[in-house]
Design a protein around this motif. Structure first.
Motif, PDB file in Angstrom:
ATOM      1  N   GLY A   1       4.411  17.446  32.155  1.00 25.65           N
ATOM      2  CA  GLY A   1       5.622  17.182  32.933  1.00 25.65           C
ATOM      3  C   GLY A   1       6.731  16.429  32.229  1.00 25.65           C
ATOM      4  N   ALA A   2       6.515  15.957  31.014  1.00 25.05           N
ATOM      5  CA  ALA A   2       7.613  15.337  30.271  1.00 25.05           C
ATOM      6  C   ALA A   2       8.639  16.421  29.969  1.00 25.05           C
ATOM      7  CB  ALA A   2       7.116  14.700  28.981  1.00 25.05           C
ATOM      8  N   ASN A   3       9.900  16.132  30.176  1.00 25.26           N
ATOM      9  CA  ASN A   3      10.910  17.146  29.920  1.00 25.26           C
ATOM     10  C   ASN A   3      11.904  16.721  28.835  1.00 25.26           C
ATOM     11  OD1 ASN A   3      12.005  15.278  31.647  1.00 25.26           O
ATOM     12  ND2 ASN A   3      12.391  16.713  33.301  1.00 25.26           N
ATOM     13  N   ARG A   4      11.551  15.654  28.108  1.00 29.01           N
ATOM     14  CA  ARG A   4      12.388  15.234  26.993  1.00 29.01           C
ATOM     15  C   ARG A   4      11.540  14.488  25.968  1.00 29.01           C
ATOM     16  NH1 ARG A   4      16.891  11.965  29.491  1.00 29.01           N
ATOM     17  NH2 ARG A   4      15.881  10.230  28.481  1.00 29.01           N
ATOM     18  N   VAL A   5      11.729  14.793  24.704  1.00 29.13           N
ATOM     19  CA  VAL A   5      11.157  13.995  23.622  1.00 29.13           C
ATOM     20  C   VAL A   5      12.344  13.257  23.018  1.00 29.13           C
ATOM     21  CG1 VAL A   5       9.922  14.004  21.424  1.00 29.13           C
ATOM     22  CG2 VAL A   5       9.327  15.679  23.204  1.00 29.13           C
ATOM     23  N   ASP A   6      12.378  11.948  23.254  1.00 32.92           N
ATOM     24  CA  ASP A   6      13.537  11.147  22.840  1.00 32.92           C
ATOM     25  C   ASP A   6      13.488  10.721  21.385  1.00 32.92           C
ATOM     26  OD1 ASP A   6      14.750  11.302  25.290  1.00 32.92           O
ATOM     27  OD2 ASP A   6      14.028   9.361  25.993  1.00 32.92           O
ATOM     28  N   SER A   7      12.295  10.506  20.858  1.00 29.64           N
ATOM     29  CA  SER A   7      12.226  10.014  19.481  1.00 29.64           C
ATOM     30  C   SER A   7      10.863  10.309  18.871  1.00 29.64           C
ATOM     31  CB  SER A   7      12.481   8.501  19.440  1.00 29.64           C
ATOM     32  OG  SER A   7      11.480   7.810  20.150  1.00 29.64           O
ATOM     33  N   LEU A   8      10.869  10.404  17.568  1.00 28.27           N
ATOM     34  CA  LEU A   8       9.646  10.506  16.772  1.00 28.27           C
ATOM     35  C   LEU A   8       9.922   9.736  15.483  1.00 28.27           C
ATOM     36  CD1 LEU A   8       6.859  11.551  15.982  1.00 28.27           C
ATOM     37  CD2 LEU A   8       7.947  13.681  15.246  1.00 28.27           C
ATOM     38  N   GLN A   9       9.212   8.627  15.306  1.00 32.88           N
ATOM     39  CA  GLN A   9       9.433   7.775  14.142  1.00 32.88           C
ATOM     40  C   GLN A   9       8.124   7.564  13.401  1.00 32.88           C
ATOM     41  OE1 GLN A   9      10.975   4.215  15.896  1.00 32.88           O
ATOM     42  NE2 GLN A   9      13.042   5.019  16.083  1.00 32.88           N
ATOM     43  N   PHE A  10       8.203   7.646  12.098  1.00 28.98           N
ATOM     44  CA  PHE A  10       7.047   7.372  11.252  1.00 28.98           C
ATOM     45  C   PHE A  10       7.278   6.030  10.574  1.00 28.98           C
ATOM     46  CE2 PHE A  10       7.072  11.969  11.646  1.00 28.98           C
ATOM     47  CZ  PHE A  10       5.746  12.215  11.978  1.00 28.98           C
ATOM     48  N   SER A  11       6.210   5.251  10.448  1.00 28.84           N
ATOM     49  CA  SER A  11       6.329   3.934   9.832  1.00 28.84           C
ATOM     50  C   SER A  11       5.016   3.579   9.143  1.00 28.84           C
ATOM     51  CB  SER A  11       6.674   2.882  10.891  1.00 28.84           C
ATOM     52  OG  SER A  11       5.668   2.820  11.882  1.00 28.84           O
ATOM     53  N   ILE A  12       4.998   2.374   8.591  1.00 27.27           N
ATOM     54  CA  ILE A  12       3.805   1.867   7.919  1.00 27.27           C
ATOM     55  C   ILE A  12       3.293   0.680   8.723  1.00 27.27           C
ATOM     56  CG2 ILE A  12       2.932   0.818   5.802  1.00 27.27           C
ATOM     57  CD1 ILE A  12       5.077   2.486   4.313  1.00 27.27           C
ATOM     58  N   LYS A  13       2.038   0.751   9.107  1.00 24.53           N
ATOM     59  CA  LYS A  13       1.434  -0.263   9.972  1.00 24.53           C
ATOM     60  C   LYS A  13       1.537  -1.654   9.345  1.00 24.53           C
ATOM     61  CE  LYS A  13      -2.751   0.675  10.752  1.00 24.53           C
ATOM     62  NZ  LYS A  13      -4.129   0.994  11.084  1.00 24.53           N
ATOM     63  N   ASP A  14       1.101  -1.808   8.118  1.00 25.63           N
ATOM     64  CA  ASP A  14       1.153  -3.094   7.429  1.00 25.63           C
ATOM     65  C   ASP A  14       2.131  -2.957   6.264  1.00 25.63           C
ATOM     66  OD1 ASP A  14       0.742  -5.605   6.394  1.00 25.63           O
ATOM     67  OD2 ASP A  14      -1.215  -5.143   5.526  1.00 25.63           O
ATOM     68  N   ASP A  15       3.392  -3.278   6.526  1.00 18.31           N
ATOM     69  CA  ASP A  15       4.414  -3.094   5.492  1.00 18.31           C
ATOM     70  C   ASP A  15       4.678  -4.349   4.664  1.00 18.31           C
ATOM     71  OD1 ASP A  15       5.729  -4.608   7.369  1.00 18.31           O
ATOM     72  OD2 ASP A  15       7.486  -3.326   7.507  1.00 18.31           O
TER      73      ASP A  15
END
Length: 168
Positions: A146-160
């Motif tokens: 039922g989600a009708n929008r994907v607002d963001s997708l971000q990749f990161s590093i857990k322990d930066d």
């Protein structure tokens, strides 16, 4: 001095006293600058970079519903959002990092702006995963639920922190 002589002929005595105070203050500035210049300090400006492979993904989903009344829009949104949360938990497990980060409910108006034509409810959910191979599965599951929008997708590093230190 020449400047004082010229001002003396143009200004009254009170204005002359003000000018003398200003000149005395101006004369003191180089002394203060000399004291400050004797204070030692180091100033450094630079830039550093480092890079690493991402190991975390954060995806923002929205559930947006519309209805003729505010309670209906809110109720429909709550039902769809619950379905989306359940679908995300099925993929990620019960201890998943899923949270609501925004909720809004507002009136929709006619083109003239004079009449309410309905209401829109919007709920934004953020899911964070420590496996960058999962976002596609999450997006599919959320949209199917039922989600009708994907607002963001971000990749990161857990322990930066190690990368930050390397850059410094």
């Amino acid at each position: 001095s020449l400047a004082i002589g010229i001002y003396d002929t143009i200004y009254e005595e009170a204005e002359m006293k003000r000018l003398m105070v200003v000149l005395a203050m101006a004369a003191a500035v180089p002394v203060a600058a000399q004291v400050t210049a004797a204070t030692r300090f180091v100033r450094s400006v630079g830039e550093g970079t480092s890079s690493g492979k991402p190991d975390r993904a954060t995806i923002g989903f929205a559930v947006v519903t519309q209805a003729t009344t505010a309670p209906d829009a809110a109720a429909q949104n709550a039902d769809k959002t619950a379905a989306v949360l359940n679908a995300l938990k099925q993929v990620l497990g019960p201890n998943a990092d899923i949270r609501t980060i925004n909720y809004s409910l507002y009136a929709n108006y006619s083109s003239t702006g004079m009449t309410i034509t309905g209401f829109t409810a919007s709920n934004t959910v953020l899911a964070t995963v420590d496996d960058i191979n999962i976002p596609g599965k999450l997006i599919d599951a959320a949209i199917a639920a039922g989600a009708n929008r994907v607002d963001s997708l971000q990749f990161s590093i857990k322990d930066d922190l190690p990368l930050r230190r390397e850059a410094l």
